[in-house]
Write a protein that holds these residues in place. Structure first.
Motif, PDB file in Angstrom:
ATOM      1  N   LEU A  83      14.782  24.884 -13.060  1.00  0.00           N
ATOM      2  CA  LEU A  83      16.152  25.357 -12.840  1.00  0.00           C
ATOM      3  C   LEU A  83      16.269  26.342 -11.687  1.00  0.00           C
ATOM      4  O   LEU A  83      17.294  26.379 -11.008  1.00  0.00           O
ATOM      5  CB  LEU A  83      16.724  25.975 -14.118  1.00  0.00           C
ATOM      6  N   GLU A  84      15.212  27.134 -11.445  1.00  0.00           N
ATOM      7  CA  GLU A  84      15.264  28.078 -10.323  1.00  0.00           C
ATOM      8  C   GLU A  84      15.420  27.322  -9.011  1.00  0.00           C
ATOM      9  O   GLU A  84      16.155  27.752  -8.114  1.00  0.00           O
ATOM     10  CB  GLU A  84      13.993  28.940 -10.259  1.00  0.00           C
ATOM     11  N   ARG A  85      14.726  26.204  -8.882  1.00  0.00           N
ATOM     12  CA  ARG A  85      14.849  25.394  -7.664  1.00  0.00           C
ATOM     13  C   ARG A  85      16.232  24.768  -7.565  1.00  0.00           C
ATOM     14  O   ARG A  85      16.815  24.689  -6.485  1.00  0.00           O
ATOM     15  CB  ARG A  85      13.755  24.327  -7.621  1.00  0.00           C
ATOM     16  N   LYS A  86      16.753  24.305  -8.687  1.00  0.00           N
ATOM     17  CA  LYS A  86      18.089  23.714  -8.690  1.00  0.00           C
ATOM     18  C   LYS A  86      19.120  24.755  -8.227  1.00  0.00           C
ATOM     19  O   LYS A  86      19.975  24.455  -7.394  1.00  0.00           O
ATOM     20  CB  LYS A  86      18.435  23.196 -10.086  1.00  0.00           C
ATOM     21  N   GLU A  87      19.016  25.965  -8.754  1.00  0.00           N
ATOM     22  CA  GLU A  87      19.927  27.043  -8.341  1.00  0.00           C
ATOM     23  C   GLU A  87      19.811  27.295  -6.841  1.00  0.00           C
ATOM     24  O   GLU A  87      20.823  27.465  -6.157  1.00  0.00           O
ATOM     25  CB  GLU A  87      19.612  28.321  -9.107  1.00  0.00           C
ATOM     26  N   MET A 118       0.850  -1.179   0.000  1.00  0.00           N
ATOM     27  CA  MET A 118       0.000   0.000   0.000  1.00  0.00           C
ATOM     28  C   MET A 118       0.896   1.243   0.000  1.00  0.00           C
ATOM     29  O   MET A 118       1.872   1.314   0.728  1.00  0.00           O
ATOM     30  CB  MET A 118      -0.883  -0.022   1.241  1.00  0.00           C
ATOM     31  N   THR A 119       0.552   2.190  -0.823  1.00  0.00           N
ATOM     32  CA  THR A 119       1.298   3.440  -0.906  1.00  0.00           C
ATOM     33  C   THR A 119       0.429   4.573  -0.362  1.00  0.00           C
ATOM     34  O   THR A 119      -0.777   4.594  -0.561  1.00  0.00           O
ATOM     35  CB  THR A 119       1.688   3.743  -2.368  1.00  0.00           C
ATOM     36  N   TYR A 120       1.101   5.487   0.323  1.00  0.00           N
ATOM     37  CA  TYR A 120       0.444   6.643   0.913  1.00  0.00           C
ATOM     38  C   TYR A 120       1.172   7.888   0.448  1.00  0.00           C
ATOM     39  O   TYR A 120       2.364   7.849   0.156  1.00  0.00           O
ATOM     40  CB  TYR A 120       0.511   6.586   2.439  1.00  0.00           C
ATOM     41  N   HIS A 121       0.473   9.005   0.416  1.00  0.00           N
ATOM     42  CA  HIS A 121       1.151  10.264   0.121  1.00  0.00           C
ATOM     43  C   HIS A 121       0.533  11.377   0.965  1.00  0.00           C
ATOM     44  O   HIS A 121      -0.605  11.278   1.415  1.00  0.00           O
ATOM     45  CB  HIS A 121       1.085  10.608  -1.370  1.00  0.00           C
ATOM     46  N   ALA A 122       1.349  12.397   1.170  1.00  0.00           N
ATOM     47  CA  ALA A 122       0.911  13.563   1.937  1.00  0.00           C
ATOM     48  C   ALA A 122       1.567  14.799   1.330  1.00  0.00           C
ATOM     49  O   ALA A 122       2.618  14.719   0.694  1.00  0.00           O
ATOM     50  CB  ALA A 122       1.302  13.412   3.406  1.00  0.00           C
ATOM     51  N   HIS A 123       0.938  15.921   1.548  1.00  0.00           N
ATOM     52  CA  HIS A 123       1.436  17.203   1.047  1.00  0.00           C
ATOM     53  C   HIS A 123       2.195  17.904   2.174  1.00  0.00           C
ATOM     54  O   HIS A 123       1.806  17.827   3.332  1.00  0.00           O
ATOM     55  CB  HIS A 123       0.272  18.082   0.594  1.00  0.00           C
ATOM     56  N   THR A 124       3.267  18.587   1.803  1.00  0.00           N
ATOM     57  CA  THR A 124       4.009  19.383   2.773  1.00  0.00           C
ATOM     58  C   THR A 124       4.511  20.647   2.077  1.00  0.00           C
ATOM     59  O   THR A 124       4.758  20.645   0.870  1.00  0.00           O
ATOM     60  CB  THR A 124       5.178  18.583   3.380  1.00  0.00           C
ATOM     61  N   LEU A 125       4.636  21.718   2.836  1.00  0.00           N
ATOM     62  CA  LEU A 125       5.126  22.976   2.281  1.00  0.00           C
ATOM     63  C   LEU A 125       6.617  23.121   2.564  1.00  0.00           C
ATOM     64  O   LEU A 125       7.094  22.780   3.643  1.00  0.00           O
ATOM     65  CB  LEU A 125       4.361  24.153   2.887  1.00  0.00           C
ATOM     66  N   THR A 126       7.332  23.641   1.568  1.00  0.00           N
ATOM     67  CA  THR A 126       8.753  23.911   1.702  1.00  0.00           C
ATOM     68  C   THR A 126       9.006  25.331   1.223  1.00  0.00           C
ATOM     69  O   THR A 126       8.133  25.942   0.605  1.00  0.00           O
ATOM     70  CB  THR A 126       9.598  22.942   0.842  1.00  0.00           C
ATOM     71  N   PRO A 127      10.195  25.873   1.445  1.00  0.00           N
ATOM     72  CA  PRO A 127      10.511  27.197   0.912  1.00  0.00           C
ATOM     73  C   PRO A 127      10.449  27.264  -0.624  1.00  0.00           C
ATOM     74  O   PRO A 127      10.381  28.343  -1.192  1.00  0.00           O
ATOM     75  CB  PRO A 127      11.938  27.443   1.398  1.00  0.00           C
ATOM     76  N   LEU A 128      10.464  26.111  -1.280  1.00  0.00           N
ATOM     77  CA  LEU A 128      10.395  26.078  -2.740  1.00  0.00           C
ATOM     78  C   LEU A 128       9.020  25.679  -3.260  1.00  0.00           C
ATOM     79  O   LEU A 128       8.865  25.380  -4.441  1.00  0.00           O
ATOM     80  CB  LEU A 128      11.456  25.113  -3.289  1.00  0.00           C
ATOM     81  N   GLY A 129       8.045  25.653  -2.379  1.00  0.00           N
ATOM     82  CA  GLY A 129       6.697  25.309  -2.790  1.00  0.00           C
ATOM     83  C   GLY A 129       6.250  23.980  -2.213  1.00  0.00           C
ATOM     84  O   GLY A 129       6.975  23.322  -1.461  1.00  0.00           O
ATOM     85  N   GLU A 130       5.047  23.594  -2.600  1.00  0.00           N
ATOM     86  CA  GLU A 130       4.469  22.363  -2.072  1.00  0.00           C
ATOM     87  C   GLU A 130       5.171  21.137  -2.653  1.00  0.00           C
ATOM     88  O   GLU A 130       5.504  21.099  -3.835  1.00  0.00           O
ATOM     89  CB  GLU A 130       2.981  22.303  -2.420  1.00  0.00           C
ATOM     90  N   MET A 131       5.378  20.151  -1.790  1.00  0.00           N
ATOM     91  CA  MET A 131       5.922  18.860  -2.211  1.00  0.00           C
ATOM     92  C   MET A 131       4.956  17.769  -1.794  1.00  0.00           C
ATOM     93  O   MET A 131       4.230  17.903  -0.808  1.00  0.00           O
ATOM     94  CB  MET A 131       7.296  18.595  -1.599  1.00  0.00           C
ATOM     95  N   ILE A 132       4.988  16.693  -2.549  1.00  0.00           N
ATOM     96  CA  ILE A 132       4.244  15.486  -2.230  1.00  0.00           C
ATOM     97  C   ILE A 132       5.270  14.456  -1.787  1.00  0.00           C
ATOM     98  O   ILE A 132       6.234  14.169  -2.502  1.00  0.00           O
ATOM     99  CB  ILE A 132       3.477  14.949  -3.459  1.00  0.00           C
ATOM    100  N   LEU A 133       5.070  13.907  -0.598  1.00  0.00           N
ATOM    101  CA  LEU A 133       5.921  12.846  -0.079  1.00  0.00           C
ATOM    102  C   LEU A 133       5.127  11.552  -0.122  1.00  0.00           C
ATOM    103  O   LEU A 133       3.956  11.531   0.256  1.00  0.00           O
ATOM    104  CB  LEU A 133       6.347  13.144   1.361  1.00  0.00           C
TER     105      LEU A 133
END
Length: 169
Positions: A148-152, A1-16
């Motif tokens: 690329l902005e995030r990579k920088e 079973m796979t689960y996911h959740a949303h989290t906020l970072t300084p670079l925007g929302e991420m899905i874990l």
């Protein structure tokens, strides 16, 4: 079973994402190669899964400059070649970069840098598997699924201070 959740970072929302035992994915919302909704599994709160709770905490420590190494099980799914490339990415130390060509020499004789680039671009666990640390042979920043902005930003975040590097400036 796979689960996911949303989290906020300084670079925007991420899905874990997690299988309950390991982190299986970490994507910026809307990035290139974002998984299909059905591949993300059930949506839960970060606090409902110990792996996701640890991943979120370590990710925030990383962005705060308090963490250089992630300490949690990571288990993305991919081809044998992708897994080999992703394993080599995990060996790139914090604050350093390497090239697609250098990785191609590590993962196998004759592995074309372009194939390595494709595997790097399909990294399913962004930041935790540091694909942002790979640059072109001439040192230029090239593609990053998150932009690329995030990579920088990530490379600047990890850049050692002059004092640590023994530089005057």
């Amino acid at each position: 079973m796979t689960y996911h959740a949303h989290t906020l970072t300084p670079l925007g929302e991420m899905i874990l994402a997690s299988n309950g035992h390991a982190l299986t994915g970490a994507w910026f919302t809307g990035q290139a190669h974002f998984p299909q909704q059905e591949d993300l599994g059930h949506r839960i709160e970060v606090s409902d899964c110990d792996v996701l709770t640890d991943a979120q905490a370590q990710l925030l420590e990383y962005f705060d400059g308090q963490r250089a190494v992630f300490e949690l099980p990571i288990a993305p799914e991919g081809t044998d070649f992708q897994l080999a490339v992703w394993a080599s990415l995990r060996e790139i130390p914090y604050g350093y970069t390497t090239t697609y060509g250098a990785i191609s020499k590590i993962v196998g004789p004759g592995a074309p840098a372009q194939a390595v680039g494709q595997a790097v671009g399909r990294n399913k666990v962004s930041i935790f598997i540091p694909c942002h640390r790979v640059v072109a042979a001439d040192g230029k920043l090239t593609g990053y699924a998150g932009g690329l902005e995030r990579k920088e930003f990530l490379l600047a975040l990890e850049e050692p201070s002059a004092e640590v590097e023994g530089r005057l400036f």
